[in-house]
Design a protein around this motif. Structure first.
Motif, short mmCIF file in Angstrom:
data_model
loop_
_atom_site.label_atom_id
_atom_site.label_comp_id
_atom_site.label_asym_id
_atom_site.label_seq_id
_atom_site.Cartn_x
_atom_site.Cartn_y
_atom_site.Cartn_z
N ALA A 102 0.84 -1.19 0.00
CA ALA A 102 0.00 0.00 0.00
C ALA A 102 0.88 1.24 0.00
O ALA A 102 2.09 1.17 0.26
N LYS A 103 0.28 2.39 -0.27
CA LYS A 103 1.02 3.66 -0.29
C LYS A 103 1.74 3.93 1.03
O LYS A 103 2.82 4.50 1.05
N ASN A 104 1.13 3.51 2.14
CA ASN A 104 1.72 3.79 3.45
C ASN A 104 2.79 2.78 3.87
O ASN A 104 3.28 2.82 4.98
N GLY A 105 3.15 1.85 2.97
CA GLY A 105 4.20 0.88 3.25
C GLY A 105 3.71 -0.42 3.84
O GLY A 105 4.49 -1.38 3.94
N VAL A 106 2.45 -0.49 4.24
CA VAL A 106 1.89 -1.76 4.72
C VAL A 106 1.86 -2.74 3.56
O VAL A 106 1.57 -2.38 2.42
N VAL A 107 2.17 -3.99 3.86
CA VAL A 107 2.18 -5.04 2.84
C VAL A 107 1.03 -6.00 3.14
O VAL A 107 0.84 -6.41 4.29
N PHE A 108 0.29 -6.35 2.11
CA PHE A 108 -0.79 -7.32 2.25
C PHE A 108 -0.32 -8.65 1.68
O PHE A 108 0.27 -8.69 0.60
N ALA A 109 -0.57 -9.74 2.42
CA ALA A 109 -0.23 -11.09 1.98
C ALA A 109 -1.52 -11.85 1.73
O ALA A 109 -2.38 -11.92 2.61
N ALA A 110 -1.65 -12.39 0.53
CA ALA A 110 -2.88 -13.09 0.15
C ALA A 110 -2.55 -14.37 -0.59
O ALA A 110 -1.57 -14.42 -1.34
N PRO A 111 -3.38 -15.39 -0.43
CA PRO A 111 -3.22 -16.60 -1.24
C PRO A 111 -3.71 -16.31 -2.66
O PRO A 111 -4.59 -15.46 -2.85
N THR A 112 -3.17 -17.01 -3.63
CA THR A 112 -3.65 -16.79 -5.00
C THR A 112 -5.11 -17.20 -5.17
O THR A 112 -5.77 -16.74 -6.11
N LEU A 113 -5.63 -18.00 -4.28
CA LEU A 113 -7.06 -18.35 -4.33
C LEU A 113 -7.95 -17.13 -4.14
O LEU A 113 -9.16 -17.20 -4.40
N ILE A 114 -7.40 -16.02 -3.70
CA ILE A 114 -8.20 -14.81 -3.51
C ILE A 114 -8.94 -14.44 -4.80
O ILE A 114 -10.08 -13.98 -4.75
N TYR A 115 -8.31 -14.67 -5.93
CA TYR A 115 -8.98 -14.35 -7.19
C TYR A 115 -10.24 -15.19 -7.35
O TYR A 115 -11.31 -14.68 -7.69
N HIS A 116 -10.16 -16.46 -7.07
CA HIS A 116 -11.33 -17.35 -7.12
C HIS A 116 -12.40 -16.87 -6.15
O HIS A 116 -13.58 -16.83 -6.49
N TYR A 117 -12.00 -16.50 -4.94
CA TYR A 117 -12.96 -16.05 -3.94
C TYR A 117 -13.72 -14.80 -4.42
O TYR A 117 -14.93 -14.68 -4.22
N VAL A 118 -13.02 -13.88 -5.05
CA VAL A 118 -13.65 -12.66 -5.56
C VAL A 118 -14.61 -12.99 -6.69
O VAL A 118 -15.77 -12.55 -6.69
N ILE A 119 -14.16 -13.78 -7.64
CA ILE A 119 -14.95 -14.07 -8.84
C ILE A 119 -16.11 -15.02 -8.56
O ILE A 119 -17.24 -14.77 -8.98
N GLU A 120 -15.86 -16.09 -7.85
CA GLU A 120 -16.88 -17.13 -7.67
C GLU A 120 -17.74 -16.98 -6.43
O GLU A 120 -18.84 -17.52 -6.37
N HIS A 121 -17.23 -16.29 -5.42
CA HIS A 121 -17.96 -16.21 -4.15
C HIS A 121 -18.32 -14.78 -3.73
O HIS A 121 -18.87 -14.58 -2.66
N GLY A 122 -17.99 -13.81 -4.58
CA GLY A 122 -18.36 -12.43 -4.30
C GLY A 122 -17.61 -11.81 -3.14
O GLY A 122 -18.04 -10.79 -2.59
N TYR A 123 -16.47 -12.40 -2.77
CA TYR A 123 -15.66 -11.85 -1.68
C TYR A 123 -15.22 -10.44 -2.04
O TYR A 123 -14.77 -10.18 -3.15
N GLN A 124 -15.36 -9.54 -1.08
CA GLN A 124 -14.90 -8.17 -1.25
C GLN A 124 -13.78 -7.92 -0.24
O GLN A 124 -14.02 -7.80 0.96
#
Length: 135
Positions: A102-124
């Protein structure tokens, strides 16, 4: 797969380059826990797909993979794994992670399955993650 609350300190597989940085978990979902749902933009989904499927962004690649246990995926056979079609061919999700700063230097760690969660399960995902991916 491991479950972590969104924006909780990342603890799954810390990497040397994460040391000394604030790394927060995003998208480590599990059927036993509620998650935020809602619309996401086409631009965000495109940027997320790029992050989850391009080798230069994927880290922590493993030999195995995690499956989605959210309904109705919990009824799927273990094989085949979750694949996503790209211009380079099909890419396996669930066997690597991404990092997004992020702009403030915080780093987000996510599994690549996040894409599936967004597309198939409506995860926001959290708004700060969406903003970081979209810039």
């Amino acid at each position: 797969m491991a479950y972590f609350d969104d924006l909780s300190p990342y603890a799954y597989k810390p990497r040397a380059r994460d040391w000394g940085r604030t790394v927060l978990s995003v998208g480590w979902l599990d059927a036993a826990h509620e998650y935020r749902t809602g619309p996401t933009s086409d631009d965000f989904r495109s940027a997320l797909l790029r992050r989850c499927t391009k080798d230069k962004y994927r880290i922590g690649q493993t030999r195995g993979f995690h499956q989605c246990n959210l309904p109705p995926c919990d009824k799927r056979e273990f094989w085949p794994p979750i694949l996503v079609a790209t211009t380079e061919g099909e890419i396996l999700l669930g066997s690597a992670e991404i990092r997004v700063e992020a702009k403030n230097g915080v780093v987000f760690a996510a599994p690549t399955l996040i894409y599936h969660y967004v597309i198939e399960h409506g995860y926001q995902p959290p708004d700060d993650f969406i903003e970081a991916i979209s810039r």
